[in-house]
Design an enzyme around this catalytic site. Structure first.
Site, PDB file in Angstrom:
ATOM      1  N   ARG A 210      44.802  46.226  55.511  1.00  0.00           N
ATOM      2  CA  ARG A 210      45.930  45.325  55.743  1.00  0.00           C
ATOM      3  C   ARG A 210      46.647  45.671  57.053  1.00  0.00           C
ATOM      4  NH1 ARG A 210      46.998  46.704  50.205  1.00  0.00           N
ATOM      5  NH2 ARG A 210      46.223  45.055  48.818  1.00  0.00           N
TER       6      ARG A 210
ATOM      7  N   CYS B 280      41.569  52.619  31.523  1.00  0.00           N
ATOM      8  CA  CYS B 280      42.535  52.625  30.425  1.00  0.00           C
ATOM      9  C   CYS B 280      42.298  51.469  29.454  1.00  0.00           C
ATOM     10  CB  CYS B 280      43.955  52.530  30.972  1.00  0.00           C
ATOM     11  SG  CYS B 280      44.417  53.894  32.059  1.00  0.00           S
TER      12      CYS B 280
END
Length: 461
Positions: A24, A47
């Site tokens: 970016r 997770c």
């Protein structure tokens, strides 16, 4: 002028967050980015694997935040199924091998990011590598477990370990109709809590039909005539199993860094400064589950493997490697989990953590409800607080309860980060309406009790 070369080792949360943030800030004409990932997937949620196994998440790909193709569209040279086997710090290059073709070679770098993650603890026990024994670290692991569950001849599951992964996998297999036994060598499940709070989890799991065996030292995985897992043996008993899941925990995967002479801490994780730069190395950064971070409460380093931290590390590393600036000040150790409808949360120090840090403290434990007591569906929750003797500084909070319990720990997490005392917490202006809280939120009730405990202890001291 030639573009700088950024090399990233590891294609999950920290590594690809770093690569994306650096991109970016700087285009491909200024910064060439090469990333190596030895697995089949990038930027996935480990997770979420228990919820995929349990059927709450429908598809494996739902857990993938960004595919290799999406990263490549952003001018990141992402090389999948490629393992870095050596870091040459002096020569500023890494050696990598394609796991499918066998091709190998050196890639030079100007800046290096190490995001090698953590590996599951897998003790050297007889039968530990038998078919039917599964870890749940990667999407490949989750798929292998699901495949076993679909073909298993029986419906008995044994889970070794009762931490976050252990209790979450207990829920997942219960949802799949398995008879679930959880074995832990600790005094109670969830060693991230104090034993008195862990007992609440134990009692609730028993009420759900999950058999939890404490003080169980696993000695072997027993196998049948085909070599498949059939039981888990401990020092005192044997538990029949059609599938075995390992949830013992993880440790930093830093063998590559250690071989390169990079500094490791007490827990085996890489040591970095506040900018996530590896200590003593201006052009090498590290983040995610392979590093140790500063505990803001105790002032010591800790190893905490959580995706929240890994993504933040990656953002900071990418900013610094991309020519910007950022720091990661540390953590307070906040985590939440659940088993069926029971919510479990903690932040800050347990009693044994405070003892190890040489802190003197008092504790306060209260029972309250998640909503006004008269409101339909009000359910109990237990909140425990640790506060420093004399100063009253909040040291830690643990919460066990039903819906609406776990995320209340965020109040304490903010208080810990701000260095607040329990007396200051009592004055917090928290939201109230009968469907959401009693007039006095349970966290504030615990803080009030902690204030009293600090005062009484001070009067005796």
């Amino acid at each position: 002028m030639a573009a700088e070369r950024l090399v990233v080792i590891g294609g999950d949360a920290a590594g690809m967050s770093a690569a994306s943030q650096a991109r970016r800030l700087r285009g491909p004409e200024e910064l060439e980015i090469t990333a190596f990932e030895r697995g089949h997937f990038t930027s996935f949620s480990a997770c979420g694997i228990p919820y995929w196994v349990g059927g709450e998440v429908g598809e494996r790909d739902d857990l993938v935040a960004r595919t290799p193709g999406e990263h490549r569209e952003r001018s990141i040279d992402l090389r999948m199924r490629t393992e870095v086997t050596e870091i040459d710090v002096a020569g500023q290059r890494v050696h990598a091998r394609d796991l499918e073709s066998g091709a190998a070679g050196w890639t030079p770098y100007d800046k290096l990011v190490i995001a090698t993650g953590a590996r599951p603890v897998r003790p050297a026990l007889p039968g530990i590598d038998a078919p039917g024994v599964h870890g749940v670290q990667t999407l490949d692991d989750g798929q292998a477990l699901i495949d076993t569950l679909r073909t298993a001849s029986g419906r008995r599951a044994v889970i070794v370990g009762a931490g976050y992964i252990g209790v979450e996998m207990a829920e997942a297999l219960l949802h799949r109709g398995y008879e679930v036994t959880v074995l832990t060598r600790g005094a109670q499940p969830m060693s991230t809590l104090d034993p008195d709070m862990g007992k609440l989890v134990h009692d609730a799991m028993d009420g759900m039909g999950i058999t939890t065996v404490t003080g169980a030292e696993v000695t072997a995985i027993r196998t049948d005539g085909r070599g498949r897992a059939r039981a888990v043996a401990t020092d005192t008993a044997e538990y029949p199993a059609d599938v075995v899941v390992l949830g013992i925990g993880v440790e930093p995967q830093t063998g590559l860094a250690a071989d390169a002479g990079l500094p490791l801490g007490e827990y085996g994780g890489l040591l970095t400064d506040l900018s996530m730069r590896v200590r003593g190395h201006r052009n090498i950064w590290a983040g995610g589950d392979c590093v140790e971070v500063l505990d803001l409460v105790s002032g010591r380093n800790r190893h905490i493997a959580l995706g929240t931290h890994a993504n933040k590390h990656g953002q900071i590393i990418g900013a610094n490697a991309g020519g910007g600036y950022g720091t990661f000040p540390g953590v307070v150790g906040t985590a939440v989990s659940k088993v069926c409808d029971l919510e479990i949360a903690r932040t800050g120090l347990r009693e044994k953590d405070a003892d190890a840090a040489g802190l003197r403290y008092v504790t306060a434990t209260i029972e309250s409800t998640n909503s006004a007591g008269y409101y339909p569906g009000a359910a109990l929750m237990t909140v425990k607080m640790l506060a420093e003797l004399r100063t009253g500084r909040l040291l830690g909070t643990q919460i066990v309860g039903r819906e609406g319990a776990a995320k209340r720990v965020d109040i304490a997490a903010v208080a810990l980060t701000a260095g607040m005392t329990v007396e200051q917490m009592v004055s917090l202006d928290l939201g109230y309406a009968p469907p959401f809280s009693p007039v006095w939120d349970p966290v504030l009730v615990a803080a009030r009790k902690a204030v009293t405990a600090v005062r009484r202890a001070g009067a005796r001291d």
